[in-house]
Design an enzyme around this catalytic site. Structure first.
Site, short mmCIF file in Angstrom:
data_model
loop_
_atom_site.label_atom_id
_atom_site.label_comp_id
_atom_site.label_asym_id
_atom_site.label_seq_id
_atom_site.Cartn_x
_atom_site.Cartn_y
_atom_site.Cartn_z
N ASP A 45 -29.44 -5.29 36.41
CA ASP A 45 -28.59 -6.39 35.94
C ASP A 45 -29.25 -7.74 36.22
OD1 ASP A 45 -26.68 -4.65 35.03
OD2 ASP A 45 -25.70 -4.54 36.98
N GLY A 46 -29.90 -7.83 37.37
CA GLY A 46 -30.60 -9.07 37.72
C GLY A 46 -31.68 -9.39 36.70
N ARG A 146 -9.63 -25.25 51.54
CA ARG A 146 -10.48 -25.24 52.74
C ARG A 146 -10.97 -23.83 52.96
NH1 ARG A 146 -9.48 -29.56 56.57
NH2 ARG A 146 -8.15 -31.03 55.46
N TYR A 161 -20.10 -10.56 41.96
CA TYR A 161 -19.63 -11.19 43.21
C TYR A 161 -18.10 -11.24 43.26
CZ TYR A 161 -20.21 -14.65 47.06
OH TYR A 161 -20.21 -15.32 48.25
N ASN A 162 -17.49 -11.55 42.12
CA ASN A 162 -16.03 -11.62 42.03
C ASN A 162 -15.36 -10.35 42.54
OD1 ASN A 162 -13.39 -12.63 40.69
ND2 ASN A 162 -13.74 -10.67 39.67
N SER A 164 -16.60 -8.17 44.73
CA SER A 164 -16.77 -8.09 46.19
C SER A 164 -15.76 -8.97 46.92
CB SER A 164 -18.18 -8.53 46.59
OG SER A 164 -19.14 -7.81 45.90
P1 NAP Z 1 -28.64 -9.17 43.60
O1 NAP Z 1 -28.46 -9.60 45.00
O2 NAP Z 1 -29.64 -8.10 43.29
O3 NAP Z 1 -27.23 -8.75 42.96
C1 NAP Z 1 -26.25 -8.13 43.67
C2 NAP Z 1 -25.81 -6.88 42.93
O4 NAP Z 1 -24.97 -7.24 41.83
C3 NAP Z 1 -26.94 -6.05 42.34
O5 NAP Z 1 -26.65 -4.69 42.62
C4 NAP Z 1 -26.86 -6.35 40.86
O6 NAP Z 1 -27.37 -5.30 40.08
C5 NAP Z 1 -25.38 -6.47 40.69
N1 NAP Z 1 -24.86 -7.20 39.53
C6 NAP Z 1 -25.28 -8.37 38.98
N2 NAP Z 1 -24.49 -8.73 37.96
C7 NAP Z 1 -23.54 -7.77 37.85
C8 NAP Z 1 -22.42 -7.58 36.99
N3 NAP Z 1 -22.09 -8.48 36.06
N4 NAP Z 1 -21.64 -6.49 37.17
C9 NAP Z 1 -21.92 -5.58 38.14
N5 NAP Z 1 -22.95 -5.71 38.98
C10 NAP Z 1 -23.75 -6.78 38.84
O7 NAP Z 1 -28.95 -10.47 42.75
P2 NAP Z 1 -29.24 -10.57 41.19
O8 NAP Z 1 -29.64 -9.23 40.65
O9 NAP Z 1 -30.12 -11.74 41.00
O10 NAP Z 1 -27.79 -10.92 40.59
C11 NAP Z 1 -27.17 -12.14 40.81
C12 NAP Z 1 -25.72 -11.84 40.95
O11 NAP Z 1 -25.50 -11.22 42.19
C13 NAP Z 1 -24.83 -13.05 41.01
O12 NAP Z 1 -24.46 -13.49 39.72
C14 NAP Z 1 -23.62 -12.53 41.80
O13 NAP Z 1 -22.57 -12.09 40.95
C15 NAP Z 1 -24.15 -11.31 42.52
N6 NAP Z 1 -23.95 -11.49 43.96
C16 NAP Z 1 -23.09 -10.65 44.56
C17 NAP Z 1 -22.77 -10.82 45.89
C18 NAP Z 1 -21.80 -9.89 46.50
O14 NAP Z 1 -21.32 -8.97 45.81
N7 NAP Z 1 -21.46 -10.08 47.75
C19 NAP Z 1 -23.36 -11.85 46.63
C20 NAP Z 1 -24.25 -12.69 45.98
C21 NAP Z 1 -24.54 -12.49 44.62
P3 NAP Z 1 -28.97 -4.97 40.01
O15 NAP Z 1 -29.32 -4.34 41.31
O16 NAP Z 1 -29.04 -4.02 38.86
O17 NAP Z 1 -29.70 -6.26 39.78
MN MN Z 2 -30.64 -7.59 41.44
#
Ligand code: NAP
Ligand code: MN
Length: 262
Positions: A45-46, A146, A161-162, A164
């Protein structure tokens, strides 16, 4: 059809890319990195998020189609063992087109403004000091927030992220914005909504305050606001992302395969 690749660049993804290159050229598609109509992203997805941001300026002229080179991939419809299927579905026009609105935010600094775009969500976070800001919806005060931060996610971003943060998963056929809190302070003195808020497609979310020490995140990108950020206005964008899904693609099946173990 003019096509190009966006690969995660690991060995597996690069091998998939080589194989697809031969197969697509053999059905008369043209490799063209300058003016592609189709981007094949290979990875997770990234990788999709990075491909979209790389092509933001011409996003309305491009469709994306995804191959998983890892295990999961919310946006990647085809497995690495389904390359022939992908090529034949492209050749015979069997893919299902999904069109998804991006989110945009206008960042208002003391002396200038700038606009950012996201597929998943736009975030304002400060994990080290309490982030304090006023939240307005269409100019009306909702709350004085806050906590560690707030995110506004799209339907596609609802599973990222939403999710989580305890926000709701949203069927992509629903056009909306979802405002979700990150670690809110809730006590006798301070109290905010305390739940995710799903807003209609025409709403705007304004975050207003002394936001200097907060980080603005959008998809995989973040900006540290060294200068005086005073407000952020978030809305659904006119920009859309086109994804070509595998024939028979179903959001419910995707949820089942991605999140449910049974
Ligand atoms: P990453 O740290 O690898 O992403 C976190 C996880 O989210 C990865 O497993 C990624 O899949 C998955 N993901 C991304 N978009 C998704 C979606 N729309 N639906 C379901 N899973 C999804 O970072 P990244 O790959 O650059 O992705 C950035 C996204 O990470 C941000 O937009 C944010 O939504 C998410 N994120 C999540 C958290 C959390 O859940 N606590 C914290 C920070 C950011 P892949 O492994 O296939 O890339
Ligand atoms: Mn990723």
């Amino acid at each position: 059809m003019r096509f190009a690749f966006y690969s995660r660049s690991d060995d597996n993804s690069e091998n998939i890319k080589k194989s697809l290159m031969e197969k697509l050229v053999s059905i008369g598609f043209t490799f063209n990195e300058q003016k592609p109509e189709l981007i094949i992203f290979i990875g997770g997805d990234g990788t999709f998020l990075r491909a979209v941001h790389e092509h933001l300026n011409t996003i309305d002229k491009i469709s994306f189609i995804g191959v998983r080179s890892g295990t999961l991939g919310f946006f990647c419809d085809y497995g690495s063992d389904e390359l022939d299927l992908l090529v034949s579905e492209l050749k015979y026009g069997k893919t299902q087109l999904g069109s998804y609105r991006m989110i945009e935010a206008n960042l208002k600094y003391q002396t200038r403004q700038t606009t950012i775009y996201a597929v998943n969500e736009i975030r304002l976070e400060n994990p080290f000091h309490t982030m304090i800001c006023e939240v307005q919806i269409n100019g009306e005060k909702l709350e004085h927030f806050r906590g560690n931060g707030l995110i506004v996610s799209s339907n596609l971003g609802s599973s990222a992220y939403n999710k989580s943060l305890g926000g709701a998963l949203v069927d992509p056929s629903v056009s909306m914005l979802q405002l979700t809190e990150i670690a809110t302070i809730q006590n006798n003195v301070y109290h905010s909504l305390g739940s995710s808020l799903v807003l209609g497609a025409e709403r705007t979310v304004n975050l207003i305050g002394d936001l200097n020490r907060s980080v603005v995140g959008f998809d995989h990108i973040f900006l540290e606001t060294g200068e005086s950020l005073t407000a952020i206005e978030i809305r659904l964008s006119k920009k859309t992302v086109q994804i070509l899904h595998k024939s028979g693609h179903s959001y419910i099946d995707l949820l089942h395969k991605t999140f449910v173990v049974d």
